[in-house]
Design a protein around this motif. Structure first.
Motif, PDB file in Angstrom:
ATOM      1  N   ALA A 178      20.179  16.958  11.782  1.00 35.77           N
ATOM      2  CA  ALA A 178      20.584  16.432  10.471  1.00 35.77           C
ATOM      3  C   ALA A 178      21.098  15.002  10.590  1.00 35.77           C
ATOM      4  CB  ALA A 178      21.650  17.335   9.847  1.00 35.77           C
ATOM      5  N   GLU A 179      21.905  14.752  11.613  1.00 39.28           N
ATOM      6  CA  GLU A 179      22.485  13.418  11.796  1.00 39.28           C
ATOM      7  C   GLU A 179      21.408  12.383  12.095  1.00 39.28           C
ATOM      8  OE1 GLU A 179      25.846  12.354  12.202  1.00 39.28           O
ATOM      9  OE2 GLU A 179      26.997  14.237  12.259  1.00 39.28           O
ATOM     10  N   GLU A 180      20.447  12.784  12.932  1.00 36.14           N
ATOM     11  CA  GLU A 180      19.478  11.806  13.439  1.00 36.14           C
ATOM     12  C   GLU A 180      18.289  11.575  12.520  1.00 36.14           C
ATOM     13  OE1 GLU A 180      18.521  13.129  17.382  1.00 36.14           O
ATOM     14  OE2 GLU A 180      20.462  12.472  18.184  1.00 36.14           O
ATOM     15  N   GLY A 181      18.099  12.459  11.558  1.00 40.73           N
ATOM     16  CA  GLY A 181      16.932  12.338  10.684  1.00 40.73           C
ATOM     17  C   GLY A 181      17.001  11.081   9.829  1.00 40.73           C
ATOM     18  N   PRO A 182      15.849  10.538   9.459  1.00 42.16           N
ATOM     19  CA  PRO A 182      15.839   9.329   8.628  1.00 42.16           C
ATOM     20  C   PRO A 182      16.178   9.651   7.163  1.00 42.16           C
ATOM     21  CG  PRO A 182      13.604  10.071   9.013  1.00 42.16           C
ATOM     22  CD  PRO A 182      14.499  10.994   9.793  1.00 42.16           C
ATOM     23  N   GLU A 183      16.731   8.673   6.496  1.00 40.67           N
ATOM     24  CA  GLU A 183      16.958   8.790   5.045  1.00 40.67           C
ATOM     25  C   GLU A 183      15.609   8.623   4.343  1.00 40.67           C
ATOM     26  OE1 GLU A 183      20.124   8.550   3.392  1.00 40.67           O
ATOM     27  OE2 GLU A 183      21.467   7.893   4.984  1.00 40.67           O
ATOM     28  N   PRO A 184      15.480   9.121   3.141  1.00 40.51           N
ATOM     29  CA  PRO A 184      14.254   8.820   2.387  1.00 40.51           C
ATOM     30  C   PRO A 184      14.173   7.320   2.139  1.00 40.51           C
ATOM     31  CG  PRO A 184      15.568  10.519   1.275  1.00 40.51           C
ATOM     32  CD  PRO A 184      16.417   9.974   2.380  1.00 40.51           C
ATOM     33  N   ARG A 185      12.951   6.811   2.025  1.00 39.84           N
ATOM     34  CA  ARG A 185      12.779   5.380   1.785  1.00 39.84           C
ATOM     35  C   ARG A 185      12.940   5.076   0.294  1.00 39.84           C
ATOM     36  NH1 ARG A 185       7.406   3.158   3.756  1.00 39.84           N
ATOM     37  NH2 ARG A 185       6.761   4.447   1.995  1.00 39.84           N
ATOM     38  N   ILE A 186      13.639   3.975  -0.002  1.00 36.48           N
ATOM     39  CA  ILE A 186      13.816   3.580  -1.408  1.00 36.48           C
ATOM     40  C   ILE A 186      12.444   3.402  -2.073  1.00 36.48           C
ATOM     41  CG2 ILE A 186      14.777   1.810  -2.962  1.00 36.48           C
ATOM     42  CD1 ILE A 186      16.977   3.341  -1.569  1.00 36.48           C
ATOM     43  N   GLU A 187      11.469   2.928  -1.288  1.00 37.15           N
ATOM     44  CA  GLU A 187      10.114   2.727  -1.844  1.00 37.15           C
ATOM     45  C   GLU A 187       9.513   4.033  -2.346  1.00 37.15           C
ATOM     46  OE1 GLU A 187      11.626   1.428   0.907  1.00 37.15           O
ATOM     47  OE2 GLU A 187       9.972   0.746   2.174  1.00 37.15           O
ATOM     48  N   ASP A 188      10.051   5.165  -1.882  1.00 35.67           N
ATOM     49  CA  ASP A 188       9.496   6.462  -2.295  1.00 35.67           C
ATOM     50  C   ASP A 188      10.265   7.101  -3.448  1.00 35.67           C
ATOM     51  OD1 ASP A 188       7.515   6.296  -0.392  1.00 35.67           O
ATOM     52  OD2 ASP A 188       8.666   7.383   1.131  1.00 35.67           O
ATOM     53  N   LEU A 189      11.135   6.307  -4.075  1.00 33.29           N
ATOM     54  CA  LEU A 189      11.958   6.833  -5.181  1.00 33.29           C
ATOM     55  C   LEU A 189      11.132   7.538  -6.259  1.00 33.29           C
ATOM     56  CD1 LEU A 189      14.713   6.909  -6.748  1.00 33.29           C
ATOM     57  CD2 LEU A 189      14.077   4.691  -7.707  1.00 33.29           C
ATOM     58  N   ASN A 190       9.973   6.950  -6.568  1.00 31.36           N
ATOM     59  CA  ASN A 190       9.178   7.489  -7.682  1.00 31.36           C
ATOM     60  C   ASN A 190       8.141   8.527  -7.264  1.00 31.36           C
ATOM     61  OD1 ASN A 190      10.458   5.887  -9.707  1.00 31.36           O
ATOM     62  ND2 ASN A 190       9.373   4.128  -8.849  1.00 31.36           N
ATOM     63  N   LYS A 191       8.157   8.904  -6.002  1.00 36.27           N
ATOM     64  CA  LYS A 191       7.232   9.960  -5.568  1.00 36.27           C
ATOM     65  C   LYS A 191       7.698  11.307  -6.106  1.00 36.27           C
ATOM     66  CE  LYS A 191       5.142  10.101  -1.293  1.00 36.27           C
ATOM     67  NZ  LYS A 191       5.109   9.956   0.168  1.00 36.27           N
ATOM     68  N   TYR A 192       6.805  12.218  -6.274  1.00 33.38           N
ATOM     69  CA  TYR A 192       7.071  13.637  -6.618  1.00 33.38           C
ATOM     70  C   TYR A 192       7.531  13.863  -8.056  1.00 33.38           C
ATOM     71  CZ  TYR A 192       7.445  13.416  -1.515  1.00 33.38           C
ATOM     72  OH  TYR A 192       7.236  13.134  -0.191  1.00 33.38           O
ATOM     73  N   VAL A 193       7.467  12.814  -8.894  1.00 34.17           N
ATOM     74  CA  VAL A 193       7.829  13.035 -10.307  1.00 34.17           C
ATOM     75  C   VAL A 193       6.706  13.832 -10.974  1.00 34.17           C
ATOM     76  CG1 VAL A 193       8.374  11.950 -12.509  1.00 34.17           C
ATOM     77  CG2 VAL A 193       9.190  10.924 -10.368  1.00 34.17           C
ATOM     78  N   LEU A 194       5.485  13.323 -10.779  1.00 36.88           N
ATOM     79  CA  LEU A 194       4.288  14.028 -11.233  1.00 36.88           C
ATOM     80  C   LEU A 194       3.361  14.099 -10.022  1.00 36.88           C
ATOM     81  CD1 LEU A 194       3.745  12.131 -14.623  1.00 36.88           C
ATOM     82  CD2 LEU A 194       4.512  14.500 -14.388  1.00 36.88           C
ATOM     83  N   ASP A 195       2.216  14.735 -10.199  1.00 38.26           N
ATOM     84  CA  ASP A 195       1.210  14.789  -9.139  1.00 38.26           C
ATOM     85  C   ASP A 195       0.907  13.358  -8.678  1.00 38.26           C
ATOM     86  OD1 ASP A 195      -0.944  15.226  -7.515  1.00 38.26           O
ATOM     87  OD2 ASP A 195      -2.112  16.350  -8.988  1.00 38.26           O
ATOM     88  N   ASP A 196       1.145  13.077  -7.404  1.00 37.85           N
ATOM     89  CA  ASP A 196       0.966  11.707  -6.916  1.00 37.85           C
ATOM     90  C   ASP A 196      -0.503  11.345  -6.660  1.00 37.85           C
ATOM     91  OD1 ASP A 196       3.686  10.707  -6.868  1.00 37.85           O
ATOM     92  OD2 ASP A 196       4.054  12.211  -5.320  1.00 37.85           O
ATOM     93  N   ASN A 197      -1.362  12.340  -6.632  1.00 33.84           N
ATOM     94  CA  ASN A 197      -2.795  12.070  -6.449  1.00 33.84           C
ATOM     95  C   ASN A 197      -3.604  12.800  -7.522  1.00 33.84           C
ATOM     96  OD1 ASN A 197      -2.706  10.527  -3.881  1.00 33.84           O
ATOM     97  ND2 ASN A 197      -1.740  12.426  -3.177  1.00 33.84           N
ATOM     98  N   PRO A 198      -3.393  12.413  -8.773  1.00 36.52           N
ATOM     99  CA  PRO A 198      -4.049  13.168  -9.846  1.00 36.52           C
ATOM    100  C   PRO A 198      -5.549  12.905  -9.912  1.00 36.52           C
ATOM    101  CG  PRO A 198      -2.961  11.257 -10.763  1.00 36.52           C
ATOM    102  CD  PRO A 198      -2.635  11.269  -9.291  1.00 36.52           C
ATOM    103  N   ASP A 199      -6.261  13.872 -10.427  1.00 37.62           N
ATOM    104  CA  ASP A 199      -7.704  13.749 -10.605  1.00 37.62           C
ATOM    105  C   ASP A 199      -7.961  12.909 -11.869  1.00 37.62           C
ATOM    106  OD1 ASP A 199     -10.410  14.159 -11.262  1.00 37.62           O
ATOM    107  OD2 ASP A 199     -10.405  16.096 -10.227  1.00 37.62           O
ATOM    108  N   PRO A 200      -8.633  11.752 -11.705  1.00 35.66           N
ATOM    109  CA  PRO A 200      -8.837  10.883 -12.882  1.00 35.66           C
ATOM    110  C   PRO A 200      -9.636  11.545 -13.999  1.00 35.66           C
ATOM    111  CG  PRO A 200     -10.055  10.079 -10.964  1.00 35.66           C
ATOM    112  CD  PRO A 200      -9.164  11.176 -10.479  1.00 35.66           C
ATOM    113  N   ARG A 201     -10.398  12.582 -13.660  1.00 35.95           N
ATOM    114  CA  ARG A 201     -11.144  13.254 -14.733  1.00 35.95           C
ATOM    115  C   ARG A 201     -10.193  13.873 -15.755  1.00 35.95           C
ATOM    116  NH1 ARG A 201     -14.752  17.375 -11.525  1.00 35.95           N
ATOM    117  NH2 ARG A 201     -12.860  17.329 -10.247  1.00 35.95           N
ATOM    118  N   TRP A 202      -9.044  14.370 -15.284  1.00 34.92           N
ATOM    119  CA  TRP A 202      -8.110  15.017 -16.221  1.00 34.92           C
ATOM    120  C   TRP A 202      -7.028  14.049 -16.695  1.00 34.92           C
ATOM    121  CZ3 TRP A 202     -11.762  17.972 -15.282  1.00 34.92           C
ATOM    122  CH2 TRP A 202     -11.977  18.635 -14.078  1.00 34.92           C
ATOM    123  N   ILE A 203      -6.697  13.094 -15.841  1.00 35.62           N
ATOM    124  CA  ILE A 203      -5.543  12.251 -16.150  1.00 35.62           C
ATOM    125  C   ILE A 203      -5.946  10.911 -16.760  1.00 35.62           C
ATOM    126  CG2 ILE A 203      -3.496  11.134 -15.159  1.00 35.62           C
ATOM    127  CD1 ILE A 203      -3.426  14.228 -15.195  1.00 35.62           C
TER     128      ILE A 203
END
Lengths: 337, 326
Positions: free
Chosen positions: A307-332
Motif C-alpha cells: 500500500a505504501e509503495e504503490g503509485p498514486e493515480p495520475r492526475i491525467e487520468d482524472l476523467n477516466k472511467y466516467v463513461l465507457d472510455d472506448n465506446p463503439d462509434p456506431r452507437w455513440i
C-alpha cells in the motif's frame, strides 16, 4: 469440518481483526482519509457465511455485495488484502484504483460487487444480480450483507417484495449489531426481530441466529445458501452480533454504556472460537501466538508495504472511467453530417 | 420506408434487440400483460414471456435498482418509468448507483441500463404529472441523457442505447408518442451523441430538444414568412452536449434562441447559453434569448397551464427579440 479448516477459519478471523486494527493506526497517521468503518466484533458473520458460499474462485463465485463496512467481506470473497489496503491508501494499485476508498471496495474478478455508502442501496442491486444469475441459469446466487439499520429504508421493503414474487436466488444477511449509526434499535425500529419483518409480510423464509460463535453461523449459513441455490428462492438470515468499535472513526460511542460493551466483549468471536479449538486440542495457545505473529508480519511486510509503495493515480487520468472510455462509434457517434 | 408512430418505433427497437440478444429485458409498471401505458412494449409479453418483459410493482427506486444490479452482471435491461415525475423516486439508484459504479470501481463494472421515461406536459395533468426534469439528469456525471424528437431517433437511439455500455436516460414526451415519421425498413442506428441541424438558415439559430424542437420548426416557418431565415438545431443529447455544432451555427447566424419546456433556472437554456458565451461570445450580434416555462408548479386549469408552458408563438417572439424587431 476438518481441524485444518477450523484452524484456517480462526486464522482468517484473527487476520481480519488485525487488518482492521492496522487500518485504524494508518488512519490516525492520516495515511487513510475519508470515512473508515471497521468490522471488528462481527467477524464470525462474514467469515462464516462466505465460508459456505462459492468464493475465491474468480468468475464462478457467488455475487457478494454490502454496505460501507466492507473490507472483510471483500477479502473473504477473494479480493487480495494488499489491494484492499492499497485502496484505503488511495493508490492506483488499490482494488478500485484509488477511486473508491474504504466504502467502495470492488473486485469484479471475484464477483465482489462493491461496498455502498447509501444505507439500503445494495438490497435492489443484490436482487438484480440474482435476477441475472437466474436468467443465465448459472446456479450462482447473490449474497447481500447489511446491518439492521438498513431495514428501515424503503428499498428493504420494495426489494423483499420483488425478490419474493420473482423467486430470486438471493440471500439477505442481516448483521444485527443493535445500532443504526448511533441510535439503538429499540428507539428506531418497531419490530426488534428483523427476521420477522419478512416472513409473513413478504412471504419469505427467514431465521435468526446467534452470530458471535462461528460454529453457529456455519450450519445456519449452509442451510440458507443451499435453500437459495436449490430452491431458487430468496432467504433472509439474521445474525445477532456487535461491533466493538464506533460506527466510524469519528464516533465516540456516547450512546452506549461501558457495561454493555464489556458484556459483548466476553462474546468476542475470536475468543470464543480460540477457546473452543484449544479445548478440543485443535490448536494450542502457543499456536495462536505464532499465528498472530505471522499475521502481523504479513500485514506489515507485505500488505502495508504494498500500500505504501504503490503509485498514486495520475492526475491525467482524472476523467477516466466516467463513461465507457472506448465506446463503439456506431452507437455513440459522432453523428455523421 | 414506412411511416410509423413514435411508440411503434420504440416497440420495434425493443423487439429487434430482444430477438438478437437474450440478455436484453424490459422492466416497468404495466409493460407486460397490460401492454404498456404508451404501447412501447405492446405484444412483446406474449412473444418473450414474463421473464423478459417484467411487470413491476409500484416501487420505482428498487426495480430500477434491480435493473442496475442485473446490468452489473451482464444483462441489458430497458426500464420504463411511467412518468419522469416518478423517476424522482429512483434518483438514488440512478444518480448514486448507476452513474457512479463505473467510476467508484475504477472502471471494473459497467452499468449498461437504459431508462426510458416521458418528461413533459400533456393535457391538464397538473403539477405531479407534468415535470420535465431533463436539467436534473443532465447535471449528473456518469449518465448519458438523450431526447429523441421523432420516430427516427426514438428507434435508432434506443437501439444504440441498449448496445452502449453506459447508463442512458431517454427522455420521451407524452405528446410525441403518436407523432409519425417515415423511417427505413431495414435496421439502422442513430448515435447517442451529436446535435443535428435539422433546418438550415442564415439569420438566426433556434435551439431545441425533445418536444421543443417542434416548436422551433413551427417558429422557423413563421419567420420564413417574415423573410427571416432561421436555422434549427436539435440538441438530441443533453449529456454530453455537442457544443461544436452550436458554435458553428452561431458563428453563421450571430443570433440565438434556446427553447426549453422546463423552467429556466439552472436549466438547458442556461447551460447552452453559457457554452455559447465561452465558445463564441464575439460572434453574437444580440443578447441570447431563453424561451421557457413559467417558474411555477404546472397548474391544472387549462388556461393557466397554457400560460405556463412555452409554445411556438413564444419561440417566434423570442426570435423577434433576438432579431431586435420587438
Amino acid at each position: 469440518m476438518k481441524d485444518a479448516d477450523k484452524k484456517r477459519l480462526l486464522r482468517e478471523m484473527i487476520f481480519f481483526r488485525r487488518f482492521e486494527d492496522r487500518t485504524f493506526e494508518a488512519y490516525m497517521e492520516r495515511k487513510i482519509g475519508g470515512f473508515l468503518h471497521l468490522y471488528s466484533g462481527q467477524e464470525a458473520v462474514a467469515t462464516g457465511v462466505l465460508e459456505m458460499a462459492n468464493v475465491g474462485q474468480g468468475d464462478k463465485n457467488d455475487y457478494v455485495i454490502t454496505g460501507y463496512r466492507d473490507h472483510v467481506h471483500a477479502i473473504k470473497t477473494g479480493a487480495p488484502a494488499r489491494e484492499v489496503m492499497a485502496e484505503l491508501y488511495g493508490k492506483e494499485t488499490g482494488s478500485s484504483k484509488g477511486r473508491g476508498g474504504s466504502m467502495h471496495i470492488f473486485d469484479a474478478s471475484q464477483n465482489f460487487m462493491g461496498g455502498y455508502a447509501l444505507v439500503g442501496q445494495p438490497f435492489p442491486l443484490a436482487a438484480g444480480l440474482a435476477l441475472a444469475c437466474k436468467h443465465k441459469g448459472t446456479k450462482q446466487i447473490a449474497i447481500c450483507f447489511l446491518g439492521d439499520g438498513a431495514n428501515n429504508q424503503g428499498t428493504f421493503h420494495e426489494t423483499m417484495n420483488m425478490a419474493s414474487i420473482w423467486n430470486l436466488p438471493v440471500l439477505f444477511v442481516c448483521e444485527n449489531n443493535g445500532y443504526a449509526i448511533g441510535t439503538h434499535i429499540d428507539r428506531s425500529t418497531a419490530q426488534l426481530d428483523q427476521y420477522k419483518r419478512v416472513d409473513t409480510a413478504y412471504n419469505m423464509k427467514s431465521s435468526q441466529h446467534e452470530g458471535m460463535d462461528i460454529e453457529n453461523v456455519l450450519p445456519a449459513a449452509k442451510a440458507a445458501i443451499d435453500y437459495v441455490r436449490n430452491e431458487q428462492k430468496p432467504y433472509f438470515i439474521e445474525f445477532m452480533t456487535y461491533r466493538f468499535r464506533g460506527h466510524s472513526m469519528s464516533d465516540a460511542k456516547g450512546y452506549r454504556s461501558k457495561e454493555e460493551e464489556a458484556e459483548w466483549e466476553k462474546r468476542d468471536p475470536i475468543k470464543i472460537f480460540s477457546k473452543k479449538l484449544i479445548d478440543a486440542g485443535v490448536v494450542t495457545a502457543k499456536d495462536i501466538k505464532a499465528m498472530e505473529k505471522e499475521i502481523d508480519n504479513e500485514i506489515e511486510n507485505d500488505i502495508i508495504k504494498f500500500a505504501e509503495e504503490g503509485p498514486e493515480p495520475r492526475i491525467e487520468d482524472l476523467n477516466k472511467y466516467v463513461l465507457d472510455d472506448n465506446p463503439d462509434p456506431r452507437w455513440i457517434g459522432p453523428l455523421q453530417k | 420506408m414506412a411511416e410509423i408512430a413514435y411508440w411503434e418505433a420504440i416497440r420495434r427497437a425493443h423487439d429487434e434487440e430482444m430477438a438478437r440478444d437474450p440478455m436484453v429485458i424490459a422492466m416497468g409498471e404495466d409493460i407486460g400483460v397490460a401492454g404498456g401505458t404508451y404501447k412501447a412494449t405492446a405484444g412483446l409479453y406474449d412473444k418473450y414471456g414474463e421473464s423478459r418483459i417484467i411487470d413491476c410493482p409500484i416501487s420505482e427506486n428498487s426495480y430500477t435498482g434491480i435493473g442496475i444490479g442485473a446490468s452489473m452482471a451482464g444483462m441489458r435491461p430497458v426500464i420504463e418509468i411511467m412518468s419522469i415525475n416518478f423517476a424522482l423516486l429512483a434518483l438514488d439508484t440512478i444518480v448514486n448507483a448507476a452513474a457512479k459504479i463505473r467510476y467508484m470501481s475504477g472502471g471494473q463494472i459497467a452499468c449498461p441500463i437504459v431508462m426510458r421515461t416521458p418528461g413533459g406536459t400533456a393535457h391538464q395533468l397538473a403539477a405531479q404529472h407534468s415535470a420535465r426534469l431533463a436539467r436534473m439528469f443532465m447535471s449528473t456525471s456518469g449518465l448519458r441523457v438523450v431526447t429523441p424528437r421523432g420516430p427516427l431517433d426514438a428507434y435508432g437511439m434506443l437501439k444504440s442505447a441498449i448496445r452502449s455500455n453506459d447508463p442512458v436516460i431517454i427522455i420521451e414526451h407524452e405528446q410525441m408518442y403518436n407523432l409519425k415519421e417515415e423511417i427505413p425498413d431495414e435496421e439502422f442506428f442513430r448515435p447517442l451523441e451529436g446535435a443535428e441541424v435539422i433546418r438550415e438558415g442564415t439569420d438566426i439559430t433556434l435551439i431545441g430538444y425533445n418536444y421543443s424542437v417542434h416548436l422551433c420548426l413551427e417558429a422557423a416557418k413563421r419567420l420564413e414568412a417574415d423573410g427571416v431565415s432561421a436555422e434549427v438545431i436539435d440538441l438530441r443529447s443533453l449529456k454530453p452536449i455537442d457544443r461544436e455544432t452550436i458554435r458553428e451555427s452561431v458563428e453563421k447566424t450571430h443570433k440565438v434562441v434556446v427553447a426549453e419546456e422546463d423552467e429556466a433556472p439552472v436549466g438547458v437554456g442556461s447551460e447552452i447559453i453559457t457554452g455559447i458565451m465561452e465558445d463564441c461570445f464575439f460572434a453574437l450580434d444580440s443578447q441570447p434569448v431563453r424561451v421557457h416555462a413559467a417558474d411555477v408548479p404546472v397548474p391544472y386549469n387549462y388556461k393557466l397551464e397554457k400560460a405556463a408552458i412555452p409554445n411556438a408563438d413564444d419561440v417566434y417572439h423570442g426570435a423577434l427579440k433576438a432579431l431586435g424587431k420587438i
